[in-house]
Scaffold this motif. Structure first.
Motif, PDB file in Angstrom:
ATOM      1  N   GLU A 474       3.057  17.518   1.230  1.00 29.91           N
ATOM      2  CA  GLU A 474       4.191  16.588   1.186  1.00 29.91           C
ATOM      3  C   GLU A 474       4.738  16.554  -0.231  1.00 29.91           C
ATOM      4  OE1 GLU A 474       2.558  12.914   2.465  1.00 29.91           O
ATOM      5  OE2 GLU A 474       2.152  13.596   4.527  1.00 29.91           O
ATOM      6  N   LEU A 475       6.037  16.243  -0.345  1.00 26.71           N
ATOM      7  CA  LEU A 475       6.679  16.231  -1.650  1.00 26.71           C
ATOM      8  C   LEU A 475       6.071  15.172  -2.572  1.00 26.71           C
ATOM      9  CD1 LEU A 475      10.462  16.688  -0.715  1.00 26.71           C
ATOM     10  CD2 LEU A 475       8.916  18.354  -1.751  1.00 26.71           C
ATOM     11  N   GLU A 476       5.524  14.085  -1.974  1.00 25.21           N
ATOM     12  CA  GLU A 476       4.950  13.018  -2.787  1.00 25.21           C
ATOM     13  C   GLU A 476       3.734  13.511  -3.600  1.00 25.21           C
ATOM     14  OE1 GLU A 476       5.766  12.831   0.315  1.00 25.21           O
ATOM     15  OE2 GLU A 476       7.379  11.317   0.384  1.00 25.21           O
ATOM     16  N   GLN A 477       3.140  14.625  -3.191  1.00 18.52           N
ATOM     17  CA  GLN A 477       1.955  15.143  -3.881  1.00 18.52           C
ATOM     18  C   GLN A 477       2.302  16.138  -4.982  1.00 18.52           C
ATOM     19  OE1 GLN A 477      -1.045  13.923  -3.294  1.00 18.52           O
ATOM     20  NE2 GLN A 477      -0.171  12.586  -1.682  1.00 18.52           N
ATOM     21  N   GLN A 479       3.557  15.642  -7.956  1.00 23.24           N
ATOM     22  CA  GLN A 479       3.110  15.214  -9.280  1.00 23.24           C
ATOM     23  C   GLN A 479       1.602  15.453  -9.461  1.00 23.24           C
ATOM     24  OE1 GLN A 479       5.196  14.165 -11.795  1.00 23.24           O
ATOM     25  NE2 GLN A 479       3.320  14.451 -13.023  1.00 23.24           N
ATOM     26  N   ALA A 480       0.840  15.187  -8.382  1.00 25.57           N
ATOM     27  CA  ALA A 480      -0.607  15.418  -8.473  1.00 25.57           C
ATOM     28  C   ALA A 480      -0.903  16.897  -8.698  1.00 25.57           C
ATOM     29  CB  ALA A 480      -1.285  14.928  -7.200  1.00 25.57           C
ATOM     30  N   VAL A 481      -0.134  17.748  -8.041  1.00 22.38           N
ATOM     31  CA  VAL A 481      -0.325  19.183  -8.215  1.00 22.38           C
ATOM     32  C   VAL A 481       0.004  19.599  -9.643  1.00 22.38           C
ATOM     33  CG1 VAL A 481       0.499  21.470  -7.484  1.00 22.38           C
ATOM     34  CG2 VAL A 481       0.062  19.701  -5.770  1.00 22.38           C
ATOM     35  N   GLN A 482       1.131  19.063 -10.184  1.00 25.10           N
ATOM     36  CA  GLN A 482       1.510  19.446 -11.540  1.00 25.10           C
ATOM     37  C   GLN A 482       0.516  18.917 -12.580  1.00 25.10           C
ATOM     38  OE1 GLN A 482       5.663  18.056 -11.570  1.00 25.10           O
ATOM     39  NE2 GLN A 482       6.349  20.214 -11.402  1.00 25.10           N
ATOM     40  N   ASP A 483      -0.012  17.693 -12.333  1.00 18.29           N
ATOM     41  CA  ASP A 483      -1.019  17.176 -13.241  1.00 18.29           C
ATOM     42  C   ASP A 483      -2.281  18.059 -13.228  1.00 18.29           C
ATOM     43  OD1 ASP A 483       0.675  15.114 -13.858  1.00 18.29           O
ATOM     44  OD2 ASP A 483      -0.284  13.662 -12.501  1.00 18.29           O
ATOM     45  N   PHE A 484      -2.640  18.548 -12.041  1.00 15.83           N
ATOM     46  CA  PHE A 484      -3.813  19.431 -11.896  1.00 15.83           C
ATOM     47  C   PHE A 484      -3.626  20.723 -12.706  1.00 15.83           C
ATOM     48  CE2 PHE A 484      -5.677  22.997  -9.416  1.00 15.83           C
ATOM     49  CZ  PHE A 484      -7.021  22.694  -9.601  1.00 15.83           C
ATOM     50  N   ILE A 485      -2.422  21.264 -12.631  1.00 23.39           N
ATOM     51  CA  ILE A 485      -2.134  22.482 -13.374  1.00 23.39           C
ATOM     52  C   ILE A 485      -2.068  22.193 -14.876  1.00 23.39           C
ATOM     53  CG2 ILE A 485      -0.475  24.368 -13.711  1.00 23.39           C
ATOM     54  CD1 ILE A 485      -2.002  24.471 -11.060  1.00 23.39           C
ATOM     55  N   GLU A 486      -1.510  21.062 -15.237  1.00 26.76           N
ATOM     56  CA  GLU A 486      -1.355  20.717 -16.649  1.00 26.76           C
ATOM     57  C   GLU A 486      -2.714  20.609 -17.356  1.00 26.76           C
ATOM     58  OE1 GLU A 486       0.806  17.340 -19.475  1.00 26.76           O
ATOM     59  OE2 GLU A 486       0.827  17.155 -17.290  1.00 26.76           O
ATOM     60  N   GLN A 487      -3.719  20.113 -16.636  1.00 28.63           N
ATOM     61  CA  GLN A 487      -5.053  20.006 -17.225  1.00 28.63           C
ATOM     62  C   GLN A 487      -5.568  21.382 -17.672  1.00 28.63           C
ATOM     63  OE1 GLN A 487      -7.570  18.079 -14.365  1.00 28.63           O
ATOM     64  NE2 GLN A 487      -6.423  16.138 -14.432  1.00 28.63           N
ATOM     65  N   HIS A 488      -5.358  22.363 -16.850  1.00 29.01           N
ATOM     66  CA  HIS A 488      -5.820  23.714 -17.187  1.00 29.01           C
ATOM     67  C   HIS A 488      -4.992  24.321 -18.317  1.00 29.01           C
ATOM     68  CE1 HIS A 488      -7.678  23.134 -13.241  1.00 29.01           C
ATOM     69  NE2 HIS A 488      -8.542  24.081 -13.596  1.00 29.01           N
ATOM     70  N   LEU A 489      -3.698  24.019 -18.329  1.00 30.07           N
ATOM     71  CA  LEU A 489      -2.848  24.559 -19.389  1.00 30.07           C
ATOM     72  C   LEU A 489      -3.227  23.976 -20.749  1.00 30.07           C
ATOM     73  CD1 LEU A 489       0.607  24.508 -17.549  1.00 30.07           C
ATOM     74  CD2 LEU A 489      -0.806  26.504 -18.068  1.00 30.07           C
ATOM     75  N   ARG A 490      -3.559  22.704 -20.780  1.00 30.33           N
ATOM     76  CA  ARG A 490      -3.956  22.090 -22.042  1.00 30.33           C
ATOM     77  C   ARG A 490      -5.294  22.660 -22.520  1.00 30.33           C
ATOM     78  NH1 ARG A 490      -2.457  15.683 -21.002  1.00 30.33           N
ATOM     79  NH2 ARG A 490      -0.177  15.943 -21.058  1.00 30.33           N
ATOM     80  N   THR A 491      -6.193  22.882 -21.578  1.00 29.44           N
ATOM     81  CA  THR A 491      -7.481  23.471 -21.953  1.00 29.44           C
ATOM     82  C   THR A 491      -7.287  24.855 -22.570  1.00 29.44           C
ATOM     83  OG1 THR A 491      -8.548  22.277 -20.138  1.00 29.44           O
ATOM     84  CG2 THR A 491      -9.747  24.152 -21.061  1.00 29.44           C
ATOM     85  N   ALA A 492      -6.288  25.567 -22.104  1.00 34.58           N
ATOM     86  CA  ALA A 492      -6.022  26.917 -22.604  1.00 34.58           C
ATOM     87  C   ALA A 492      -5.138  26.934 -23.831  1.00 34.58           C
ATOM     88  CB  ALA A 492      -5.372  27.744 -21.492  1.00 34.58           C
ATOM     89  N   ASN A 493      -4.723  25.742 -24.331  1.00 34.69           N
ATOM     90  CA  ASN A 493      -3.830  25.668 -25.490  1.00 34.69           C
ATOM     91  C   ASN A 493      -2.568  26.490 -25.254  1.00 34.69           C
ATOM     92  OD1 ASN A 493      -5.552  23.986 -27.051  1.00 34.69           O
ATOM     93  ND2 ASN A 493      -6.772  25.805 -27.632  1.00 34.69           N
ATOM     94  N   CYS A 494      -1.987  26.264 -24.100  1.00 37.30           N
ATOM     95  CA  CYS A 494      -0.805  27.028 -23.684  1.00 37.30           C
ATOM     96  C   CYS A 494       0.412  26.601 -24.506  1.00 37.30           C
ATOM     97  CB  CYS A 494      -0.566  26.796 -22.202  1.00 37.30           C
ATOM     98  SG  CYS A 494       0.866  27.665 -21.554  1.00 37.30           S
TER      99      CYS A 494
END
Length: 601
Positions: A474-477, A479-494
């Motif tokens: 659903e479209l409401e999810q 933001q949760a998906v993007q937050d999940f991806i953002e966590q990995h990007l920050r860990t990688a110092n993207c």
């Protein structure tokens, strides 16, 4: 009268005597000077001479006793008595003089010297012997001449021709003439027949040899082709640090019916195949090529292992007049999770070694062989392989290797060899098993192909583990998906630029799932993400069980056209393709799986 008898009868000694038990008395003893007799040797009248004095040898003494015995019964000797002593070689004979009553009163004794007779006989014998030797010599010479011209010369001619043929190796148009009318002529005819047969045999042998060389050359090419069809460059995937794989095949003949294969279905799935075609040689090799090609083609479509085997079975059953079949094991290994789905079509049980354990057979459920019966179904089963685990699959040529005493190698010896090899790499592991088989078999011939494949799940710092997030599609999810991806990007110092491109791509792909995957119904979406270090990249995977949809199959939007001219849609997918370094799609187990990768450095 006595002297006359002696002269006319050529008698040596002639006497009138009266014998007694132990002596003999001489009354008349002839001595004729004209015959060479010595008168001094004449025995005087009335001389009584003892037998023991007259005899010179025991044999002579016995003669006197024999004469007395005859005289005592009034008879004489029917045959002369032979003496051979100092007096010479003599014949002695006696005959009694009887009175009117038939009683012996005296006897006449005569001795004939047989030396001349014996000399004559010896001369005659020597003459006859010489004549016989001469006759035999002439006969031998004649026989030698006869044999030479009737046997030796023809045989020598045969031997000479044989030597010439042997030296020149020329059997063509060779012929020998023999007209002896006997077995030698038959031998010559047989020799001519042998030459003709040898000539024909050599011609046929030359043709057969040429054909054999041609077949050998073709088999050599076939061997090279078959070897090139199997993965033979190791390490097979040097850029993949998550696993190590090795395989080999030792055919029993120039070409074999066994085969193995491994290939990436996609970036996260590795297909493993090992199979054994019934029979050996060229027919099995041809059937092997077909089976291998079909299995790989079906597996690359993203089908589950049981579906691949079912499809290949039906195709192989078509026009299978040779009634050949294939046993096969197929596994699809998910690299990121270590999860494997496999299916077995009448093949050997695989062997698995856990990190801290030993090799053990995994007794999976067998399906029917491929090409055995159309419409056969195959059951899947699942395995989870952790880092340090090893999977070993093989053909029946390993377990059924036989030594000179017809004893099978067996799976127990195979497991012992695997466990005895220690913590070896796959290549060393397979070499150790093959060496153990060779020691067991010894000089016994190899009756079946020996094929082995080994997969090791490696434990390195670069092993990729994907985190996952499952949400309602659903479209409401979003933001949760993007937050999940953002966590990995920050860990990688993207970098900010790369982060924006990745988040835009994630939004585009997730929104498409939310809008179209389950419409008008509802479902779930799973997003997986991992960051690798060599090279530094992010991998994002979208999975849903919605309607099949391959965004890569659609033609890219033509951005050279105006908005009014081009078709609606396609720009978002095109943008994702342009911004990501890699993008792939597969339909597996009833799910859409879309994977994107972006290099971060």
């Amino acid at each position: 009268m006595f002297e006359k008898l002696k002269k006319e009868g050529n008698i040596t000694f002639l006497s009138l005597v009266v014998p007694d038990e132990d002596s003999v008395t001489f009354y008349i003893d002839t001595c004729v000077p004209e015959m060479g007799d010595d008168p001094a040797a004449q025995i005087p009248y009335g001389s009584d001479i003892l037998y023991t004095d007259a005899a010179s040898t025991p044999d002579d003494l016995q003669v006197y006793y024999d004469i007395w015995d005859l005289y005592a019964v009034n008879t004489g000797s029917e045959m002369p008595l032979i003496t051979d002593n100092s007096y010479g070689y003599n014949y002695t004979a006696v005959w009694p003089i009887l009175d009117e009553n038939g009683q012996a009163i005296a006897e006449i004794q005569y001795i004939i010297d047989m030396r001349e007779v014996r000399s004559y006989l010896n001369s005659f014998l020597y003459t006859m012997l010489g004549i016989s030797v001469g006759i035999i010599g002439v006969a031998i010479v004649c026989y030698i001449v006869f044999v030479r011209y009737t046997v030796t010369k023809p045989v020598g001619t045969l031997a000479g021709m044989m030597e010439k043929i042997t030296r020149t190796s020329d059997f063509k148009n060779q012929h020998i003439e023999m007209h002896t009318g006997d077995e030698i002529e038959e031998l010559g005819n047989s020799f001519n027949f042998m030459l003709e047969e040898l000539d024909n045999y050599i011609d046929n042998l030359a043709k057969v040899t040429a054909e054999k060389e041609r077949i050998g050359a073709e088999l050599s090419v076939a061997t090279q082709i078959q070897a090139s069809m199997l993965p033979c460059i190791f390490p097979a995937f040097p850029e993949r640090e998550e696993f190590d794989i090795y395989a080999n095949m030792h055919p029993a003949k120039e070409v074999g019916g066994d085969f193995y294969d491994f290939f990436l279905v996609d970036n996260d799935h590795l297909a493993l195949v090992i199979a054994d075609v019934s029979g050996k040689g060229v027919p099995a090799a041809l059937f092997m090529v077909i089976a291998k090609t079909l299995i790989k083609n079906e597996a690359l479509t993203g089908k589950a292992p049981q579906e691949v085997l079912a499809a290949v079975n039906n195709q192989l059953c078509e026009n299978n007049d040779a009634e050949m079949f294939v046993t096969a094991w197929l596994g699809i290994y998910e690299i990121s999770t270590g999860h494997m789905v496999a299916s077995n079509a009448g093949h050997e049980f695989p062997a698995i070694k856990r990190r801290d354990g030993s090799f053990e057979l995994y007794h999976d459920r067998h399906g029917f062989v491929l090409a055995g019966m159309e419409g056969s179904r195959y059951r899947p089963y699942e395995l989870d392989l952790a880092p340090g685990d090893i999977l070993f699959v093989y053909t029946d040529g390993v377990a059924e290797a036989t030594n000179g005493e017809n004893i099978l190698y067996g799976t127990d010896r195979m497991l012992s060899a695997l466990n005895a090899s220690g913590a070896c790499k796959p290549e060393k592991l397979l070499d150790a098993v093959k060496a153990d088989i060779d020691r067991f078999v010894g000089d016994a011939p190899q009756f079946d192909d020996i094929t082995m494949l080994c997969l090791e799940v490696k434990t390195t710092d670069n092993a990729v583990q994907m985190d996952s997030l499952t949400v309602p599609a659903e479209l409401e999810q979003l933001q949760a998906v993007q937050d999940f991806i953002e966590q990995h990007l920050r860990t990688a110092n993207c970098s900010t630029k790369a982060e924006i491109a990745i988040q835009v791509a994630v939004e585009e792909l997730y929104v498409n799932i939310a809008h179209y995957a389950y419409a008008p119904g509802h479902g779930e979406a799973t997003i997986r993400c991992s960051v690798g270090s060599s090279p530094k990249k992010i991998t994002i995977q979208f999975e849903d069980a919605g309607v099949p949809f391959d965004p890569l199959a659609k033609k890219d939007a033509d951005i050279s056209l105006s908005a009014d001219e081009r078709e609606i849609g396609g720009l978002g997918i095109l943008m994702v393709k342009k911004s990501m370094d890699h993008m792939e799609y597969e339909r597996r187990d009833g799910k859409n799986i879309l994977t994107i990768e972006k290099i971060l450095e």
